[in-house]
Write a protein that holds these residues in place. Structure first.
Motif, PDB file in Angstrom:
ATOM      1  N   THR A 122       0.881  -1.244  -0.143  1.00  0.00           N
ATOM      2  CA  THR A 122      -0.114   0.051   0.037  1.00  0.00           C
ATOM      3  C   THR A 122       0.762   1.192   0.164  1.00  0.00           C
ATOM      4  N   HIS A 123       2.393   1.230   0.406  1.00  0.00           N
ATOM      5  CA  HIS A 123       2.892   2.177   0.449  1.00  0.00           C
ATOM      6  C   HIS A 123       4.404   2.030   0.017  1.00  0.00           C
ATOM      7  N   ALA A 124       5.233   2.827  -0.487  1.00  0.00           N
ATOM      8  CA  ALA A 124       6.603   2.507  -0.862  1.00  0.00           C
ATOM      9  C   ALA A 124       7.380   3.782  -0.575  1.00  0.00           C
ATOM     10  N   LEU A 125       8.736   3.653  -0.416  1.00  0.00           N
ATOM     11  CA  LEU A 125       9.569   4.637  -0.640  1.00  0.00           C
ATOM     12  C   LEU A 125      10.063   4.752  -2.031  1.00  0.00           C
ATOM     13  N   ILE A 126      10.154   5.867  -2.752  1.00  0.00           N
ATOM     14  CA  ILE A 126      10.699   5.765  -4.009  1.00  0.00           C
ATOM     15  C   ILE A 126      11.958   6.660  -4.027  1.00  0.00           C
ATOM     16  N   LEU A 127      13.104   5.853  -4.493  1.00  0.00           N
ATOM     17  CA  LEU A 127      14.543   6.511  -4.378  1.00  0.00           C
ATOM     18  C   LEU A 127      14.822   6.850  -5.632  1.00  0.00           C
ATOM     19  N   PRO A 128      15.944   7.983  -5.666  1.00  0.00           N
ATOM     20  CA  PRO A 128      16.614   8.131  -6.988  1.00  0.00           C
ATOM     21  C   PRO A 128      17.755   7.385  -6.866  1.00  0.00           C
ATOM     22  N   GLU A 129      18.416   7.223  -8.057  1.00  0.00           N
ATOM     23  CA  GLU A 129      19.761   6.497  -8.216  1.00  0.00           C
ATOM     24  C   GLU A 129      20.679   7.523  -8.675  1.00  0.00           C
ATOM     25  N   ALA A 130      22.155   7.252  -8.271  1.00  0.00           N
ATOM     26  CA  ALA A 130      23.186   7.814  -8.728  1.00  0.00           C
ATOM     27  C   ALA A 130      23.189   7.826 -10.110  1.00  0.00           C
ATOM     28  N   GLY A 131      23.241   9.117 -10.572  1.00  0.00           N
ATOM     29  CA  GLY A 131      23.677   9.245 -11.983  1.00  0.00           C
ATOM     30  C   GLY A 131      24.997   9.622 -12.373  1.00  0.00           C
ATOM     31  N   GLY A 132      25.008  11.266 -12.271  1.00  0.00           N
ATOM     32  CA  GLY A 132      25.890  11.929 -12.713  1.00  0.00           C
ATOM     33  C   GLY A 132      26.857  12.557 -11.212  1.00  0.00           C
ATOM     34  N   SER A 133      26.207  12.296 -10.046  1.00  0.00           N
ATOM     35  CA  SER A 133      26.547  12.695  -9.134  1.00  0.00           C
ATOM     36  C   SER A 133      26.607  11.853  -8.060  1.00  0.00           C
ATOM     37  N   LEU A 134      27.245  11.626  -7.002  1.00  0.00           N
ATOM     38  CA  LEU A 134      27.033  10.843  -5.794  1.00  0.00           C
ATOM     39  C   LEU A 134      25.958  11.194  -5.033  1.00  0.00           C
TER      40      LEU A 134
END
Length: 413
Positions: A122-134
């Motif tokens: 019913t719920h989630a954390l959505i997280l970014p991934e490292a692309g060009g920066s840490l």
């Protein structure tokens, strides 16, 4: 077998009968009836007054839990993994770091939303991934209502990748990654204290843009945690030292070798997001990965949040309950595993709290058996008091081809 007995009087009354209920405080009650009225859980116990005409969910071996969450997903940020036009969880532009908010790209109508909620998420954390920066950007807390109001918290923390990923992004050394991170945090602190001077160009140059410094301000002032993706024991200790030195809150993500430094993590009161099935040395920084990592961390007193299994944290994010079952099979107490998919989310990141509470809108899942068993199926999902239809693209395709198969079968016999 589930039966829904449609009443005639109170269309908004639901009764779940004779269930084993897993309460957020760890208590488990059996043969319990639950009454949901106008979306609110108003009664629970071995005997309750069942309103005439209430819709009833009953069957053998029913279990009820709070709605589950997965603490590390790309739900709503990724539709088809191999089609870049449908993927929004990372940016290669290093001019945008902490200010990247994945909530801005979240699609509540995504097939990944509909599919996972039919499986009890019913719920989630959505997280970014490292692309060009840490510094990858800001994580968000979403519900899977598929509505315009799915984003419950636009920002629950800023995500940073250290370890091997950070080393690569920083030019080839873990030490360089730490230097860049320390500088960014120090810049953010200085900026927070001297905004007027910054506007008058009376401060030194900063490593990050104004927008990125603004995004880091809640971290350096202790309002939000830094969510640090790290795996090796020595890297974990380095991050703990950084948090102490900079006086910031952190949440560890990954921590496959966390068991080796469990006491230090517990002493620092740092929560950990882990995949309990990450038990193989997938890289040199995970050589110490083992199946009972969660057990050791729990024994030390670490607050756990679960994700998994492996890379399947988007389309199959619901497999987190299988990951939790594996943790129990390797020594983690059952209640601790359930908390790592339910109440600990609110404990760490705040919010409205676990939805399996009296006099609160119902956020709960009805299962046809033990929720940690792989073969258990979802019977019903309530989210913010609303009954969620158990329909997804997958079930629509299943029904379409089952119907066609039946037509072909009938015509040939």
């Amino acid at each position: 077998m589930l039966s829904l007995l449609w009443g005639t009087a109170q269309a908004t009354d639901w009764v779940i009968k004779n269930a084993t209920v897993h309460w957020p405080n760890g208590e488990k009650t059996v043969n319990t009836h639950l009454l949901i009225r106008d979306g609110v859980l108003v009664a629970a116990g071995p005997q309750i007054d069942v309103p005439k005409g209430a819709k009833q969910i009953e069957g053998e071996s029913l279990h009820v839990t709070a709605g589950l969450f997965n603490a590390n997903t790309h739900i709503g940020l990724e539709e088809v993994s191999l089609v870049n036009d449908t993927v929004d969880f990372a940016a290669e532009n290093d001019l945008v770091t902490a200010s990247l908010r994945v909530a801005d790209a979240f699609n509540p109508s995504s097939a990944t939303v509909l599919h996972n909620r039919t499986q009890g998420i019913t719920h989630a954390l959505i997280l970014p991934e490292a692309g060009g920066s840490l510094i990858a950007g800001q994580a968000a807390l979403v519900n899977l209502s598929a509505s315009r109001h799915s984003v419950e918290k636009q920002t629950v923390g800023v995500v940073v990748s250290l370890g091997q990923t950070g080393k690569k992004l920083a030019g080839g050394s873990r030490a360089a990654a730490m230097a860049l991170l320390r500088e960014a945090l120090m810049d953010a602190k200085d900026y927070a204290r001297h905004k007027e001077d910054y506007q008058r160009r009376a401060r030194r140059d900063y490593q990050l843009s104004r927008a990125d410094l603004e995004a880091l301000e809640p971290v350096v002032t202790g309002q939000l945690p830094l969510i640090v993706r790290v795996h090796r024991a020595s890297d974990i200790l380095t991050v703990l030292d950084l948090a102490k030195t900079m006086d910031i809150r952190i949440v560890l993500l990954g921590a496959e070798e966390g068991w080796r430094v469990a006491d230090e993590i517990a002493k620092a009161k740092v929560p950990v997001i882990i995949d309990p099935t990450a038990n193989t040395p997938a890289s040199f920084e995970r050589l110490g990965a083992r199946s009972d990592n969660a057990t050791y961390l729990h024994k030390a007193g670490v607050t756990l949040l679960f994700t998994g299994i492996g890379w399947q944290t988007t389309h199959n994010a619901f497999l987190v309950r299988q990951a939790a079952g594996n943790a129990v099979a390797n020594g983690l107490p059952y209640n601790a595993a359930m908390a790592a998919m339910t109440s600990n989310l609110w404990k760490v990141f705040g919010g409205h709290g676990a939805g399996l509470q009296l006099n609160r809108p119902a956020d709960l899942v009805v299962w046809d058996g033990d929720p940690l068993e792989v073969t258990t199926e979802v019977e019903a999902v309530f989210l913010d008091g609303q009954v969620i239809p158990l329909v997804s693209h997958a079930t629509l395709l299943r029904d379409r081809y089952a119907e066609r198969y039946q037509l072909i079968h009938n015509s040939t016999n």
